[in-house]
Design a protein around this motif. Structure first.
Motif, mmCIF file in Angstrom:
data_model
loop_
_atom_site.group_PDB
_atom_site.id
_atom_site.type_symbol
_atom_site.label_atom_id
_atom_site.label_comp_id
_atom_site.label_asym_id
_atom_site.label_seq_id
_atom_site.Cartn_x
_atom_site.Cartn_y
_atom_site.Cartn_z
ATOM 1 N N ARG A 2 0.831 -1.194 0.000
ATOM 2 C CA ARG A 2 0.000 0.000 0.000
ATOM 3 C C ARG A 2 0.864 1.241 0.000
ATOM 4 O O ARG A 2 1.976 1.233 0.545
ATOM 5 C CB ARG A 2 -0.967 0.003 1.191
ATOM 6 C CG ARG A 2 -0.304 0.007 2.555
ATOM 7 C CD ARG A 2 -1.319 -0.230 3.665
ATOM 8 N NE ARG A 2 -2.144 0.958 3.910
ATOM 9 C CZ ARG A 2 -3.253 0.936 4.668
ATOM 10 N NH1 ARG A 2 -3.664 -0.190 5.215
ATOM 11 N NH2 ARG A 2 -3.932 2.042 4.860
ATOM 12 N N ASP A 3 0.315 2.294 -0.597
ATOM 13 C CA ASP A 3 0.943 3.615 -0.584
ATOM 14 C C ASP A 3 -0.050 4.545 0.070
ATOM 15 O O ASP A 3 -1.039 4.965 -0.558
ATOM 16 C CB ASP A 3 1.267 4.047 -2.015
ATOM 17 C CG ASP A 3 2.016 5.370 -2.074
ATOM 18 O OD1 ASP A 3 1.857 6.194 -1.151
ATOM 19 O OD2 ASP A 3 2.748 5.595 -3.049
ATOM 20 N N ASN A 4 0.181 4.850 1.325
ATOM 21 C CA ASN A 4 -0.788 5.650 2.078
ATOM 22 C C ASN A 4 -0.900 7.077 1.540
ATOM 23 O O ASN A 4 -1.966 7.694 1.613
ATOM 24 C CB ASN A 4 -0.404 5.674 3.551
ATOM 25 C CG ASN A 4 -0.568 4.317 4.208
ATOM 26 O OD1 ASN A 4 -1.439 3.533 3.840
ATOM 27 N ND2 ASN A 4 0.294 4.020 5.172
ATOM 28 N N ALA A 5 0.178 7.605 1.011
ATOM 29 C CA ALA A 5 0.131 8.962 0.465
ATOM 30 C C ALA A 5 -0.774 9.049 -0.748
ATOM 31 O O ALA A 5 -1.336 10.108 -1.041
ATOM 32 C CB ALA A 5 1.535 9.420 0.103
ATOM 33 N N LYS A 6 -0.921 7.926 -1.451
ATOM 34 C CA LYS A 6 -1.756 7.900 -2.658
ATOM 35 C C LYS A 6 -3.078 7.189 -2.433
ATOM 36 O O LYS A 6 -3.862 7.027 -3.369
ATOM 37 C CB LYS A 6 -1.001 7.199 -3.796
ATOM 38 C CG LYS A 6 0.255 7.925 -4.243
ATOM 39 C CD LYS A 6 0.927 7.178 -5.392
ATOM 40 C CE LYS A 6 2.168 7.919 -5.856
ATOM 41 N NZ LYS A 6 2.852 7.199 -6.973
#
Length: 120
Positions: free
Chosen positions: A71-75
């Motif tokens: 996962r990419d939390n910023a995106k």
């Protein structure tokens, strides 16, 4: 409202790879767990892989060593890297995200589904 948009499905030969993406947008305050499910024709939807807010992952035995969830939390995006694909993995793949909205309500949201077909 929250929308999840999936991409990355398609047709691939056995042994090949695909990478699925699922991006969330809307009134998102935070995202808790994220997961990928699949549903083959005539079968129930089943969990494939899951990742917590802290990054802990879990996947089903049939895909261990072949699938990786990240996962990419910023995106606000969850990914599923699928390697060494088998024909039996053919299904519609759905992402699921447990989202807390700006209104402090927590709900599960689903993507629209993306077809993955693995030819032998």
């Amino acid at each position: 409202q929250v929308q999840l948009v999936e991409s990355g499905g398609g047709l691939v030969q056995a042994g090949g790879s695909l990478r699925l993406s699922c991006a969330a947008s809307g009134t998102i305050f935070s995202i808790n767990s994220m997961g990928w499910y699949r549903q083959a024709p005539g079968r129930q939807r089943e969990l494939v892989a899951h990742i917590t807010a802290g990054g802990s992952t879990n996947d089903v035995d049939s895909v261990k060593g072949r699938f990786t969830i990240t996962r990419d939390n910023a995106k606000n995006t969850v990914y599923l890297q699928m390697d060494s694909l088998k024909p039996e993995y053919t299904a519609v793949y759905y992402c699921n995200e447990n989202v807390m909205t700006f209104f402090r309500r927590t709900e599960d949201y689903w993507g629209q589904g993306t077809q993955v077909t693995v030819s032998s």
